[in-house]
Design a protein around this motif. Structure first.
Motif, short mmCIF file in Angstrom:
data_model
loop_
_atom_site.label_atom_id
_atom_site.label_comp_id
_atom_site.label_asym_id
_atom_site.label_seq_id
_atom_site.Cartn_x
_atom_site.Cartn_y
_atom_site.Cartn_z
N LEU A 137 0.86 -1.17 0.00
CA LEU A 137 0.00 0.00 0.00
C LEU A 137 0.90 1.22 0.00
O LEU A 137 1.82 1.32 0.82
N THR A 138 0.65 2.15 -0.92
CA THR A 138 1.44 3.37 -1.03
C THR A 138 0.51 4.57 -1.04
O THR A 138 -0.50 4.57 -1.74
N VAL A 139 0.86 5.59 -0.27
CA VAL A 139 0.15 6.86 -0.29
C VAL A 139 1.16 7.94 -0.67
O VAL A 139 2.25 7.99 -0.12
N VAL A 140 0.78 8.79 -1.63
CA VAL A 140 1.65 9.86 -2.14
C VAL A 140 0.90 11.17 -2.01
O VAL A 140 -0.30 11.22 -2.30
N TRP A 141 1.59 12.26 -1.61
CA TRP A 141 0.91 13.54 -1.45
C TRP A 141 1.79 14.70 -1.87
O TRP A 141 3.01 14.61 -1.90
N LEU A 142 1.12 15.81 -2.20
CA LEU A 142 1.77 17.09 -2.50
C LEU A 142 0.83 18.20 -2.05
O LEU A 142 -0.36 18.20 -2.41
N LYS A 143 1.34 19.12 -1.24
CA LYS A 143 0.57 20.28 -0.81
C LYS A 143 1.43 21.52 -1.02
O LYS A 143 2.53 21.62 -0.47
N PHE A 198 6.05 33.56 -0.87
CA PHE A 198 6.87 32.60 -0.14
C PHE A 198 6.38 31.19 -0.46
O PHE A 198 5.75 30.53 0.37
N PRO A 199 6.64 30.71 -1.69
CA PRO A 199 6.09 29.44 -2.15
C PRO A 199 6.76 28.22 -1.50
O PRO A 199 7.94 27.97 -1.68
N LEU A 200 5.97 27.49 -0.75
CA LEU A 200 6.45 26.29 -0.06
C LEU A 200 5.66 25.09 -0.54
O LEU A 200 4.56 25.22 -1.07
N GLU A 201 6.25 23.92 -0.32
CA GLU A 201 5.50 22.69 -0.60
C GLU A 201 5.89 21.59 0.38
O GLU A 201 7.02 21.54 0.85
N PHE A 202 4.92 20.76 0.67
CA PHE A 202 5.10 19.60 1.53
C PHE A 202 4.70 18.39 0.69
O PHE A 202 3.57 18.32 0.19
N SER A 203 5.63 17.47 0.50
CA SER A 203 5.35 16.31 -0.35
C SER A 203 6.01 15.07 0.24
O SER A 203 6.90 15.16 1.06
#
Length: 122
Positions: A37-43, A50-55
């Motif tokens: 089982l794999t879960v992938v995310w990008l926010k 101030f462009p940030l991302e959480f992945s």
């Protein structure tokens, strides 16, 4: 490793991308097979100023022959120069955390690593 299965992509108000994979897993040279089982995310957040991302991702694989079940996760928190400069500087920089329990299915082998991350997109 042979993997096959389905991916479900979720329309979610909180994430720019959220996917779940249900996979058949067969390690080459090992008797048996299992599931993964794999879960992938990008926010993305912070706007243009101030462009940030959480992945990241989380993988869980079941026991297969002598290989123990394992969990592997890797998450990044990055500043996105590419969004800040309207695609002129294809670079992201930040921190990443990696955790892998029973690494490669080997009982008791644990990887627990915070690290700096520099991502150049070309």
């Amino acid at each position: 490793m042979n993997l096959g299965g389905v991916t479900l992509e979720w329309k979610d108000l909180w994430f720019d991308y959220l996917g779940t994979q249900f996979l058949y897993r067969d390690a080459l040279g090992v008797d048996g097979h299992t599931g993964q089982l794999t879960v992938v995310w990008l926010k993305r957040f912070g706007g243009e100023v101030f462009p940030l991302e959480f992945s990241g991702f989380v993988d869980w694989a079941g026991q297969e022959g002598p290989l123990k079940n394992n969990i592997h996760t890797q998450a990044s928190f990055l500043y996105d120069f590419n969004r800040r400069t309207q695609n002129k500087v294809p670079l992201k920089i930040g921190v990443e955390y990696k955790y892998w329990n029973n690494k490669y299915g080997i009982q008791g082998v644990v990887e627990n690593v915070p690290q700096a991350k520099l991502l150049w997109i070309f």
